[in-house]
Design an enzyme around this catalytic site. Structure first.
Site, short mmCIF file in Angstrom:
data_model
loop_
_atom_site.label_atom_id
_atom_site.label_comp_id
_atom_site.label_asym_id
_atom_site.label_seq_id
_atom_site.Cartn_x
_atom_site.Cartn_y
_atom_site.Cartn_z
N HIS A 40 -3.32 -5.99 2.75
CA HIS A 40 -2.90 -6.05 4.15
C HIS A 40 -3.38 -7.39 4.72
O HIS A 40 -4.11 -8.11 4.06
CB HIS A 40 -3.55 -4.93 4.96
CG HIS A 40 -3.18 -3.55 4.54
ND1 HIS A 40 -1.92 -3.02 4.73
CD2 HIS A 40 -3.91 -2.56 3.98
CE1 HIS A 40 -1.91 -1.76 4.30
NE2 HIS A 40 -3.10 -1.46 3.83
N CYS A 48 0.81 -1.22 0.00
CA CYS A 48 0.00 0.00 0.00
C CYS A 48 0.85 1.28 0.00
O CYS A 48 1.44 1.59 -1.02
CB CYS A 48 -0.99 -0.06 1.15
SG CYS A 48 -2.43 0.97 0.84
N1 GLN Z 1 -2.16 6.76 2.35
C1 GLN Z 1 -2.29 5.86 1.27
C2 GLN Z 1 -3.67 5.83 0.66
O1 GLN Z 1 -4.65 6.12 1.31
C3 GLN Z 1 -1.87 4.49 1.73
C4 GLN Z 1 -2.83 3.84 2.68
C5 GLN Z 1 -2.32 2.52 3.19
O2 GLN Z 1 -1.14 2.32 3.29
N2 GLN Z 1 -3.22 1.64 3.58
O3 GLN Z 1 -3.78 5.50 -0.50
#
Ligand code: GLN
Length: 248
Positions: A189, A93
């Site tokens: 995740h 992510c």
């Molecule tokens: N901040 C990034 C987004 O919202 C990554 C979010 C995350 O790592 N889950 O796309």
């Protein structure tokens, strides 16, 4: 194969640890130990230089501000050299987004990424992608959950990790993640490597070669439970509340 312990660098867990992705480093280490290899997880503090002696680098998800700080601390070239030298880099992510060419923060400002993956991240048109994510990949069906506002478009040099079966993935319900050289990235995740031992072993085999089989009954049980939950949610009359695109 390294003669000493396999060193797994967990990159900036204080910044890129919001979603529990630090568990990916623990999973890699434990799967090595179960097979009789020594393994060491190095928690890299944001104020410390990234070690160039690690064998695998792991980056997790985080908030927009945290990922902007993280990318500024990784610009010394250590991670780029590691990837160019064929060391596995696994990024989730925010970690994925900062390895690309550019990414947008929540205010709409564009930031330069590290350029290890041929991709660019802007924002999803619709609501934030939140929910279970299933991805069909060369390592089998991958399960996890996603929680992001970013949409990532791959360039010609990056291949997707897999095709989206359920969820949003890179942003269009079509593909998820990226593979380029020794870099593997995803929106999954979970932690992803706890839910997907085959993906963990794919990364480990690049360091220690062929891997002996281990007892994955507990991991298989977890996978079966998660896959059943996704299937049940898809059938549910309350499906709206499970839709990855639903606002939370
Ligand atoms: N901040 C990034 C987004 O919202 C990554 C979010 C995350 O790592 N889950 O796309």
């Amino acid at each position: 194969m390294p003669e000493s312990a396999v060193r797994i660098a967990l990159v900036f867990p204080a910044l890129l640890g919001t979603y529990g992705d630090g568990g990916n480093a623990s999973v890699l280490a434990q799967r090595l130990r179960w097979r009789g290899h020594d393994a060491e997880v190095i928690d890299v503090d944001v104020d410390a230089a990234l070690p160039d002696q690690a064998d695998i680098y792991v980056l997790g998800g985080g908030e927009d501000t945290a990922q902007t700080l993280a990318v500024s601390r990784l610009a010394d070239g250590t991670l780029a050299r590691a990837a160019a030298g064929g060391k596995p880099v696994f990024a989730v992510c925010a970690g994925f987004q900062i390895l690309g060419e550019t990414f947008l923060d929540g205010r709409g400002d564009v930031h330069a990424g590290l350029g290890l993956i041929d991709c660019r991240t802007d924002r999803l048109d619709g609501p934030r992608a939140v929910g279970e994510l299933l991805v069909s990949s060369p390592m089998g069906l991958l399960t996890g959950y996603e929680n992001h506002g970013g949409r990532t478009v791959l360039g010609a040099s990056a291949a997707p990790l897999g095709h989206v079966d359920t969820g949003i993935g890179n942003g269009d319900r079509d593909v998820d993640g990226a593979m380029q050289g020794s870099v593997v990235a995803t929106y999954l995740h979970g932690p992803a490597l706890a839910r997907n031992p085959a993906l963990a072993d794919h990364l480990l085999s690049k360091v220690v070669g062929e891997l002996s089989p281990i007892d994955d009954r507990e991991e298989d049980e977890l996978r079966a439970e998660r896959l059943a939950a996704v299937r049940k949610a898809k059938r549910s009359p309350w499906r709206r509340q499970w839709k990855p695109s639903a606002r939370t």
